[in-house]
Design a protein around this motif. Structure first.
Motif, mmCIF file in Angstrom:
data_model
loop_
_atom_site.group_PDB
_atom_site.id
_atom_site.type_symbol
_atom_site.label_atom_id
_atom_site.label_comp_id
_atom_site.label_asym_id
_atom_site.label_seq_id
_atom_site.Cartn_x
_atom_site.Cartn_y
_atom_site.Cartn_z
ATOM 1 N N ASP A 1 1.123 -1.314 0.102
ATOM 2 C CA ASP A 1 -0.097 0.098 -0.050
ATOM 3 C C ASP A 1 1.086 1.381 0.004
ATOM 4 N N LEU A 2 2.148 1.095 0.734
ATOM 5 C CA LEU A 2 3.032 2.434 0.949
ATOM 6 C C LEU A 2 3.372 2.538 -0.571
ATOM 7 N N LYS A 3 3.866 1.494 -1.483
ATOM 8 C CA LYS A 3 4.243 1.751 -2.551
ATOM 9 C C LYS A 3 3.194 2.513 -3.481
ATOM 10 N N ILE A 4 1.747 2.043 -3.314
ATOM 11 C CA ILE A 4 0.917 2.598 -4.271
ATOM 12 C C ILE A 4 0.841 3.930 -4.006
ATOM 13 N N VAL A 5 0.818 4.232 -2.707
ATOM 14 C CA VAL A 5 0.425 5.607 -2.499
ATOM 15 C C VAL A 5 1.840 6.672 -2.746
ATOM 16 N N ASP A 6 3.121 5.886 -2.604
ATOM 17 C CA ASP A 6 3.961 6.767 -3.115
ATOM 18 C C ASP A 6 4.206 7.083 -4.556
ATOM 19 N N LYS A 7 3.583 5.947 -5.222
ATOM 20 C CA LYS A 7 3.534 6.089 -6.923
ATOM 21 C C LYS A 7 2.314 7.228 -7.127
#
Length: 195
Positions: A61-67
């Protein structure tokens, strides 16, 4: 454009709230793992599996939010820096009281907005640090060998700092907030010297 940005912000905030709720569940399960080591190996395995799945979910989820926030954060930091610089300059250079007041209020508003979304990024980093501390402080050395290996893998994965870092340039946190404020003041000084 602003409406679209606000929708993206709202979506990312909702994702962050969900991530934070998962983080609280994660901490509860981590505490239960310590308590369940006495109750039985099958319950411990189920809890550890859930713990690992939650950890992977949070990381994904953090990767998705970051992207999803890359363009937004980069654009906001740059535009807010310019707006802060121009607001300071106009507040100082305008003759009328109401114009100075207007630019002063604009400055306060921009700094407040920027501090709010920087604080959200700081919370993500702080929660990642709390996770790392929780994993290292649990009683994992006295657990079964398979549990030790699993927790060791999670600790290794948790060593990577959890942060929102658009394009890998600068993390979204309170430190980046101060960098933008300092840059805006530097630009203001440059404008003053050019005058």
């Amino acid at each position: 454009m602003t409406g679209k940005c606000m929708r993206v912000i709202n979506e990312r905030i909702e994702e962050y709230v969900m991530m934070r709720q998962n983080r609280l569940e994660f901490e509860n399960v981590l505490n239960e793992v310590e308590e369940m080591s006495l109750k039985g190996e099958s319950a411990l395995k189920r809890s550890l599996k859930y713990l690992i799945m939650q950890h992977q979910s949070i990381c994904n989820d953090l990767k998705i939010v970051d992207k999803g926030l890359q363009n937004f954060v980069l654009a906001c930091n740059n535009s807010f820096g310019i707006q802060i610089c121009m607001s300071i300059y106009c507040t100082r250079e305008m003759d009328g009281f109401f114009m100075k007041l207007e630019y002063s209020l604009l400055l306060i508003w921009i700094v407040w907005i920027m501090e709010m979304y920087s604080a959200l990024g700081q919370q993500v980093t702080d929660q990642g640090e709390n996770l790392r501390l929780s994993l290292s402080s649990c009683n994992w050395l006295e657990s079964p060998q398979w549990c030790q290996k699993s927790l060791l893998i999670m600790m290794t994965k948790a060593t990577k700092t959890m942060e929102i870092k658009p394009y890998g340039l600068s993390a979204l946190n309170l430190r980046s907030f101060t960098h933008v404020i300092n840059a805006a003041y530097s630009y203001f000084n440059l404008l003053q010297n050019l005058k």
